[in-house]
Design an enzyme around this catalytic site. Structure first.
Site, PDB file in Angstrom:
ATOM      1  N   ASN A  93      22.389  19.583  54.900  1.00  0.00           N
ATOM      2  CA  ASN A  93      22.735  20.541  55.937  1.00  0.00           C
ATOM      3  C   ASN A  93      23.821  21.471  55.408  1.00  0.00           C
ATOM      4  O   ASN A  93      24.898  21.014  55.029  1.00  0.00           O
ATOM      5  CB  ASN A  93      23.274  19.823  57.178  1.00  0.00           C
ATOM      6  CG  ASN A  93      23.745  20.820  58.238  1.00  0.00           C
ATOM      7  OD1 ASN A  93      22.936  21.483  58.883  1.00  0.00           O
ATOM      8  ND2 ASN A  93      25.055  20.963  58.400  1.00  0.00           N
ATOM      9  N   GLU A  94      23.544  22.760  55.370  1.00  0.00           N
ATOM     10  CA  GLU A  94      24.548  23.785  55.069  1.00  0.00           C
ATOM     11  C   GLU A  94      25.386  23.495  53.835  1.00  0.00           C
ATOM     12  O   GLU A  94      26.614  23.296  53.933  1.00  0.00           O
ATOM     13  CB  GLU A  94      25.471  23.986  56.275  1.00  0.00           C
ATOM     14  CG  GLU A  94      24.754  24.411  57.537  1.00  0.00           C
ATOM     15  CD  GLU A  94      25.711  24.835  58.659  1.00  0.00           C
ATOM     16  OE1 GLU A  94      26.936  24.683  58.509  1.00  0.00           O
ATOM     17  OE2 GLU A  94      25.223  25.355  59.682  1.00  0.00           O
ATOM     18  N   HIS A 110      24.812  15.349  56.061  1.00  0.00           N
ATOM     19  CA  HIS A 110      25.534  16.303  56.905  1.00  0.00           C
ATOM     20  C   HIS A 110      27.034  16.057  56.674  1.00  0.00           C
ATOM     21  O   HIS A 110      27.765  15.676  57.588  1.00  0.00           O
ATOM     22  CB  HIS A 110      25.121  16.137  58.370  1.00  0.00           C
ATOM     23  CG  HIS A 110      25.394  17.334  59.243  1.00  0.00           C
ATOM     24  ND1 HIS A 110      24.425  17.955  60.008  1.00  0.00           N
ATOM     25  CD2 HIS A 110      26.529  18.034  59.475  1.00  0.00           C
ATOM     26  CE1 HIS A 110      24.959  18.969  60.688  1.00  0.00           C
ATOM     27  NE2 HIS A 110      26.245  19.043  60.378  1.00  0.00           N
ATOM     28  N   GLU A 137      19.667  24.672  63.994  1.00  0.00           N
ATOM     29  CA  GLU A 137      20.878  24.742  64.835  1.00  0.00           C
ATOM     30  C   GLU A 137      21.045  26.146  65.378  1.00  0.00           C
ATOM     31  O   GLU A 137      20.864  27.128  64.656  1.00  0.00           O
ATOM     32  CB  GLU A 137      22.162  24.424  64.042  1.00  0.00           C
ATOM     33  CG  GLU A 137      22.374  22.985  63.730  1.00  0.00           C
ATOM     34  CD  GLU A 137      23.676  22.733  62.963  1.00  0.00           C
ATOM     35  OE1 GLU A 137      24.642  23.513  63.115  1.00  0.00           O
ATOM     36  OE2 GLU A 137      23.691  21.755  62.202  1.00  0.00           O
ATOM     37  N   GLU A 181      34.131  18.640  66.432  1.00  0.00           N
ATOM     38  CA  GLU A 181      33.808  19.913  65.789  1.00  0.00           C
ATOM     39  C   GLU A 181      34.681  20.115  64.539  1.00  0.00           C
ATOM     40  O   GLU A 181      35.475  21.038  64.433  1.00  0.00           O
ATOM     41  CB  GLU A 181      33.949  21.071  66.796  1.00  0.00           C
ATOM     42  CG  GLU A 181      33.676  22.470  66.260  1.00  0.00           C
ATOM     43  CD  GLU A 181      32.391  22.661  65.468  1.00  0.00           C
ATOM     44  OE1 GLU A 181      31.387  21.990  65.769  1.00  0.00           O
ATOM     45  OE2 GLU A 181      32.404  23.464  64.526  1.00  0.00           O
ATOM     46  N   TRP A 182      34.555  19.196  63.596  1.00  0.00           N
ATOM     47  CA  TRP A 182      35.178  19.301  62.271  1.00  0.00           C
ATOM     48  C   TRP A 182      36.658  19.683  62.375  1.00  0.00           C
ATOM     49  O   TRP A 182      37.385  19.044  63.127  1.00  0.00           O
ATOM     50  CB  TRP A 182      34.357  20.255  61.390  1.00  0.00           C
ATOM     51  CG  TRP A 182      32.892  19.865  61.358  1.00  0.00           C
ATOM     52  CD1 TRP A 182      31.843  20.573  61.871  1.00  0.00           C
ATOM     53  CD2 TRP A 182      32.313  18.660  60.821  1.00  0.00           C
ATOM     54  NE1 TRP A 182      30.655  19.881  61.673  1.00  0.00           N
ATOM     55  CE2 TRP A 182      30.913  18.712  61.024  1.00  0.00           C
ATOM     56  CE3 TRP A 182      32.828  17.524  60.173  1.00  0.00           C
ATOM     57  CZ2 TRP A 182      30.037  17.697  60.623  1.00  0.00           C
ATOM     58  CZ3 TRP A 182      31.955  16.512  59.756  1.00  0.00           C
ATOM     59  CH2 TRP A 182      30.591  16.607  59.987  1.00  0.00           C
TER      60      TRP A 182
HETATM   61  C1  PNW Z   1      27.668  24.014  61.533  1.00  0.00           C
HETATM   62  N1  PNW Z   1      31.964  28.430  59.398  1.00  0.00           N
HETATM   63  O1  PNW Z   1      28.950  24.105  60.993  1.00  0.00           O
HETATM   64  C2  PNW Z   1      27.319  22.552  61.374  1.00  0.00           C
HETATM   65  O2  PNW Z   1      26.057  22.286  60.828  1.00  0.00           O
HETATM   66  C3  PNW Z   1      27.593  21.730  62.582  1.00  0.00           C
HETATM   67  O3  PNW Z   1      27.910  20.440  62.180  1.00  0.00           O
HETATM   68  C4  PNW Z   1      28.683  22.372  63.422  1.00  0.00           C
HETATM   69  O4  PNW Z   1      29.126  21.582  64.478  1.00  0.00           O
HETATM   70  C5  PNW Z   1      28.138  23.700  63.913  1.00  0.00           C
HETATM   71  O5  PNW Z   1      27.697  24.513  62.829  1.00  0.00           O
HETATM   72  C6  PNW Z   1      29.128  24.508  64.753  1.00  0.00           C
HETATM   73  O6  PNW Z   1      30.238  24.861  63.981  1.00  0.00           O
HETATM   74  C7  PNW Z   1      29.627  25.230  60.630  1.00  0.00           C
HETATM   75  O7  PNW Z   1      33.202  28.357  59.510  1.00  0.00           O
HETATM   76  C8  PNW Z   1      31.018  25.133  60.641  1.00  0.00           C
HETATM   77  O8  PNW Z   1      31.422  29.455  58.940  1.00  0.00           O
HETATM   78  C9  PNW Z   1      31.776  26.193  60.231  1.00  0.00           C
HETATM   79  C10 PNW Z   1      31.159  27.357  59.810  1.00  0.00           C
HETATM   80  C11 PNW Z   1      29.773  27.452  59.789  1.00  0.00           C
HETATM   81  C12 PNW Z   1      29.017  26.387  60.212  1.00  0.00           C
END
Ligand code: PNW
Length: 469
Positions: free
Chosen positions: A164-165, A120, A370, A424-425
């Protein structure tokens, strides 16, 4: 009153990811991941936040599992931090593995199924220093790491998700530069797509070699994509290309063993196929046991003239576009509510994503790995967090998931994102996705109204006939 019941055995859980909740980023031999390094770049993360202290989950595992028991969770989806287990991508660090061994033991002692994601987003920085996912070798290092984890936990864990993603890892990390490692190199992003997928395929075989009965899958963030103006050919083409790079570039190689022809053509100028060697697609399309779907919103897209893209982000590090080759795009707002991430709330999009997988791809058991929402939660006078919007969001999406099941889609479970408020990143701690509130000063956990409601849903295996709230 009648209820909306889910199939018997439907799996109810909640999800987190290592870097987002653990903290303790230098404990027990852990070294930097690309996210530790990225957090140090000025303007990269809102508020200059870092992976410390996050939700201090590394030191509060016992307490957090107790919380899961109180919420009636049947499964806990978490990820393993590669830089704890093989810190520089090489030597094994037993102390790091021991942490996950304790977590797994505590979950099992409490009747909660561990649902493990191997990657992840926290690549060891030492591997990024050698080129990261733009380098083919990283895929082989990932398979080695997978072997180490399965050899250590495979006597107790049966459910494995490789990645993951990968869309976020490749396009947000290597093209837009808004996620780690913060590179703005479209060609490297496309190399990363292929090497992540190769890593997925190699890891799938590596897992099965150690544990033949393993259930293995991958988790993708999938979106319905629409042309804002279906009568405008450039909007229609933007929607096709966005769908190609968001959904099909991952689904097709994994589930059908080939890259879509239009993807290959769209990315010719970046020499996408130059990354692909003979036999790679057989590795990437190794049979899977399940597919994880992360769903948040839909994309209503319009192409705009170059230079009319989003304005610079005040005080933030300069970003590029994740939409490689598409020029500037706009996402005209529709008359829909939005979350605190500014993402449109559109539950029916979840039904559409599930139906598409059912109709267009070889069928696999599906899990929503998720789904959830950030809102500005506040404590009420009575000390509770009455997050009616999040509760309504999850309720609406569960109804949309149920509609897909009624149409025959083989959906087996649901994990809400997230168990806890967390890092949150790029948005740091400002965006709260948890069904449990975390006070980052005291680390006190307070289940929100959505958590109490979700506990009842998991207990009943059903929703009330009319909407929650
Ligand atoms: C996902 N976008 O992240 C992740 O799997 C999680 O870790 C995260 O906390 C969650 O969704 C909520 O954001 C994303 O910008 C982050 O398109 C950004 C994007 C998509 C998914």
């Amino acid at each position: 009153m009648d209820q909306i019941s889910f199939p018997e055995g439907f799996l109810w859980g909640a999800a987190t990811a290592a870097f987002q909740v653990e903290g303790s980023t230098t404990a027990d031999g852990r070294t930097d991941s690309i996210w530790d390094a990225f957090c140090r770049l000025p303007g990269a993360i809102v508020g200059g936040h870092t992976g410390e202290p996050a939700a201090d989950h590394y030191r509060r595992v016992e307490q957090d599992v107790k919380l899961m028991v109180d919420l009636g969770l049947q499964a806990y989806r978490f990820s393993i931090a590669w830089p704890r287990v093989r810190p520089d991508g090489g030597e094994v660090n037993q102390a790091g593995l021991d942490f996950y061994g304790r977590l797994v033991d505590t979950l099992l002692a409490n009747g909660i199924k561990p649902w493990v994601t191997l990657y992840h987003w926290d690549l060891p920085q030492a591997l990024e220093d050698k080129g990261g996912w733009a380098e083919r070798d990283t895929a082989y290092r990932f398979a080695d790491y997978a072997t180490t984890v399965v050899e250590s936990l495979g006597d107790r864990v049966t459910s494995w998700t490789t990645l993951n993603e990968p869309w976020c890892s490749s396009f947000l990390g290597y093209a837009a530069g808004v996620h780690a490692p913060g590179r703005r190199e479209p060609k490297a992003a496309l190399a990363a797509v292929h090497h992540l997928l190769l890593g997925h395929g190699l890891a799938t075989s590596a897992i099965r070699a150690v544990q033949p009965t393993a259930e293995v899958g991958i988790t993708l963030n999938l979106y319905p994509v629409f042309a804002a103006d279906p009568s405008n050919p450039s909007d229609v083409d933007a929607a096709r290309r966005l769908d190609a790079m968001q959904n099909r570039i991952f689904l097709d190689p994994v589930l059908r063993g080939s890259y879509p022809a239009d993807v290959v053509e769209d990315f010719e100028e970046y020499d996408f196929l130059g990354n692909v060697r003979e036999g790679d697609l057989e590795i990437i399309s190794a049979p899977l046991d399940m597919l994880g779907v992360n769903y948040y919103t839909e994309y209503n897209v319009s192409s705009v003239a170059d230079g009319e893209g989003p304005p610079p982000r005040n005080g933030r590090r300069q970003s590029g576009s994740p939409w490689v080759g598409l020029g500037d795009l706009s996402f005209p707002g529709r008359d829909l509510p939005r979350t605190d991430m500014d993402w449109e709330v559109q539950p029916v999009g979840l039904t559409k994503v599930l139906r598409r997988l059912h109709d267009e791809y070889p069928r696999l058991p599906l899990y929503i790995t998720e789904n959830g929402a950030a809102y500005r939660d506040e404590f009420d006078g009575d000390g509770g967090v009455h997050d009616a919007e999040r509760l309504g969001f999850i309720d609406g999406h569960l109804r949309a998931a149920h509609a897909a099941i009624s149409e025959g889609v083989d959906l087996r479970g649901y994990f809400c994102w997230s168990l806890l408020d967390n890092f949150e990143w790029a948005e740091g701690y400002a965006k709260r996705f948890g069904i449990v509130h975390v006070d980052y000063e005291t680390q006190v956990r307070t289940p929100k109204a959505s958590a109490h409601w979700y506990a009842k849903v998991t207990r009943d295996n059903a929703l009330a006939a009319t909407g929650g709230q």
